[in-house]
Design a protein around this motif. Structure first.
Motif, PDB file in Angstrom:
ATOM      1  N   ARG A 156     -58.785 -79.009 -23.279  1.00  0.00           N
ATOM      2  CA  ARG A 156     -59.322 -77.927 -24.112  1.00  0.00           C
ATOM      3  C   ARG A 156     -59.792 -78.455 -25.471  1.00  0.00           C
ATOM      4  N   LYS A 157     -59.004 -79.318 -26.070  1.00  0.00           N
ATOM      5  CA  LYS A 157     -59.393 -79.888 -27.363  1.00  0.00           C
ATOM      6  C   LYS A 157     -60.671 -80.707 -27.245  1.00  0.00           C
ATOM      7  N   LYS A 199     -68.262 -78.954 -27.725  1.00  0.00           N
ATOM      8  CA  LYS A 199     -69.062 -77.793 -28.109  1.00  0.00           C
ATOM      9  C   LYS A 199     -69.508 -77.900 -29.562  1.00  0.00           C
ATOM     10  N   GLN A 200     -68.609 -78.336 -30.431  1.00  0.00           N
ATOM     11  CA  GLN A 200     -68.960 -78.499 -31.845  1.00  0.00           C
ATOM     12  C   GLN A 200     -70.076 -79.524 -32.023  1.00  0.00           C
ATOM     13  N   CYS A 247     -63.049 -80.311 -25.033  1.00  0.00           N
ATOM     14  CA  CYS A 247     -64.159 -79.380 -24.815  1.00  0.00           C
ATOM     15  C   CYS A 247     -64.571 -78.693 -26.116  1.00  0.00           C
ATOM     16  N   GLN A 248     -63.608 -78.409 -26.959  1.00  0.00           N
ATOM     17  CA  GLN A 248     -63.927 -77.796 -28.247  1.00  0.00           C
ATOM     18  C   GLN A 248     -64.732 -78.747 -29.121  1.00  0.00           C
ATOM     19  N   ASP A 305     -65.853 -72.524 -19.654  1.00  0.00           N
ATOM     20  CA  ASP A 305     -65.790 -71.557 -20.758  1.00  0.00           C
ATOM     21  C   ASP A 305     -66.382 -72.120 -22.045  1.00  0.00           C
ATOM     22  N   HIS A 306     -66.423 -73.445 -22.158  1.00  0.00           N
ATOM     23  CA  HIS A 306     -66.953 -74.092 -23.358  1.00  0.00           C
ATOM     24  C   HIS A 306     -68.363 -74.653 -23.138  1.00  0.00           C
ATOM     25  N   GLU A 340     -73.358 -78.102 -31.027  1.00  0.00           N
ATOM     26  CA  GLU A 340     -73.859 -77.185 -32.050  1.00  0.00           C
ATOM     27  C   GLU A 340     -74.402 -77.935 -33.258  1.00  0.00           C
ATOM     28  N   GLU A 397     -69.102 -76.878 -20.906  1.00  0.00           N
ATOM     29  CA  GLU A 397     -68.904 -78.291 -20.595  1.00  0.00           C
ATOM     30  C   GLU A 397     -68.712 -78.472 -19.089  1.00  0.00           C
ATOM     31  N   ILE A 440     -61.628 -74.309 -18.020  1.00  0.00           N
ATOM     32  CA  ILE A 440     -61.684 -74.505 -19.474  1.00  0.00           C
ATOM     33  C   ILE A 440     -63.041 -75.069 -19.866  1.00  0.00           C
ATOM     34  N   ALA A 441     -63.481 -76.091 -19.128  1.00  0.00           N
ATOM     35  CA  ALA A 441     -64.774 -76.704 -19.431  1.00  0.00           C
ATOM     36  C   ALA A 441     -65.904 -75.684 -19.316  1.00  0.00           C
TER      37      ALA A 441
END
Length: 348
Positions: A113-114, A120-121, A116-117, A168-169, A124, A171, A165-166
């Motif tokens: 999860r971390k 995503k960042q 993937c976050q 949702d992000h 962006e 990924e 999880i991926a």
């Protein structure tokens, strides 16, 4: 006009994997690797980006947005983009076994999860146009072998949750099969695992040319050996056929690709389990015809390009520091990557 896809990336984790432990060579810092990558040049062409290790001392998996922004700015200052990540899902790095108890799985998925976050960042921010999140089963073959069917089911359940999880992000997950990872130590076990996960396009395979080639020898999976025990490396046709069989089985699942060379032996360094030995690209003992065998993964059986990978990466894990810190090493690697792209790439 020269092909400009897939983009050519260098890996940063070889500066960490097998290094830093007692008796091992020191870790090579990220900035040193970025500089060597950015300075590589062949006939005016350069690497397009890097694939990253999301763990200290390179980039902390617990980085906040400001830290991610600073790291992205640093990488951009070298004229490089970012591609795939290695998520630190192992117990020693804060994760746990994918077939472990509830706490193990929770830690494993937290690291995914971390990652993937952060992915995503970076998308962006605009520095990361492509790339997945790399995982493995985070468990050895001996432990997995105590209950092959049950343990593969547990790993598949964990990978499926990682895929959710991926997704949702925005990924996707790439699972790198190597002879050192339980449930991923043979070509057949990798296919079985991915089919059991059942999330094509979201949870797929990361094909490393060197690691995947070792499957033909049945290392850690004698029942899945393709080449005979008395195989002679001079029999190029037999190697081609065996390696094609591996690629044909895993290509439909392949979402990420590593160019690499292999001498057919195993090697471990520091606290890393023995796995397929990565050779220098011009090693006379290298068993692969890198340009030709890359095509087994980058082209379909009918010869058409898959165009699945928007970037490909060089992997040279556990090279000595003296080799990794020479600019000549990366010029040679880049030259080999350019040959792969000219043979199996395209122009956009």
């Amino acid at each position: 006009m020269a092909n400009n896809y897939p983009k050519l990336h260098n890996a940063t984790w070889p500066g960490v994997v097998g290094k830093g432990a007692p008796g091992a060579e020191p870790i090579i810092g990220l900035d040193t690797l970025l500089k060597l990558t950015a300075n590589a040049e062949v006939d005016g062409q350069r690497f397009d980006g890097v694939d990253l290790w999301l763990a200290d001392p390179h980039i902390s998996i617990d980085s906040d947005f400001d830290a991610v922004r600073r790291k992205a700015d640093d990488i951009a200052s070298y004229g490089l983009k970012v591609g795939s990540f290695v998520a630190p899902i192992w117990a020693g790095a804060g994760g746990g076994s994918a077939m472990g108890d509830a706490d193990d799985v929770k830690r494993f998925l937290s690291q995914v999860r971390k990652a993937c976050q952060i992915g995503k960042q970076m998308r962006e921010i605009g520095i990361r146009p492509t790339g997945g999140v790399r995982i493995d089963s985070s468990v050895g073959v001996e432990e997995w072998d105590k209950d092959p069917e049950g343990n593969t089911k547990k790993i598949a359940n964990t990978f499926r949750e990682a895929g959710k999880i991926a997704r949702d992000h925005g990924e996707y997950i790439v699972a790198e099969g190597e002879i050192c990872w339980g449930g991923m130590h043979s070509w057949r076990e990798n296919v079985k695992l991915l089919e059991m996960v059942g999330m094509p396009g979201v949870v797929g395979y990361q094909a490393d040319m060197a690691h995947s080639m070792l499957f033909v020898l049945g290392a850690n999976a004698e029942k899945d050996r393709i080449l005979p025990r008395d195989f002679e490396w001079s029999d190029k046709a037999a190697l081609d056929a065996a390696y094609h069989k591996v690629a044909d089985a895993l290509r439909p699942w392949t979402l990420d690709f590593h160019v690499a060379q292999n001498d057919g032996t195993t090697f471990g360094s520091g606290d890393h389990e023995k796995t397929g030995r990565h050779c220098q690209i011009d090693d006379p003992n290298g068993r692969l015809d890198v340009t030709k065998h890359a095509g087994y993964w980058l082209r379909n059986n009918n010869g058409t390009l898959t165009r699945m990978m928007r970037h490909i990466c060089w992997d040279g894990c556990m090279f000595p520091n003296a080799v990794m810190e020479k600019q000549e090493t990366w010029n040679k690697v880049l030259a080999a990557m350019l040959k792969v792209r000219e043979a199996h790439g395209w122009w956009e």
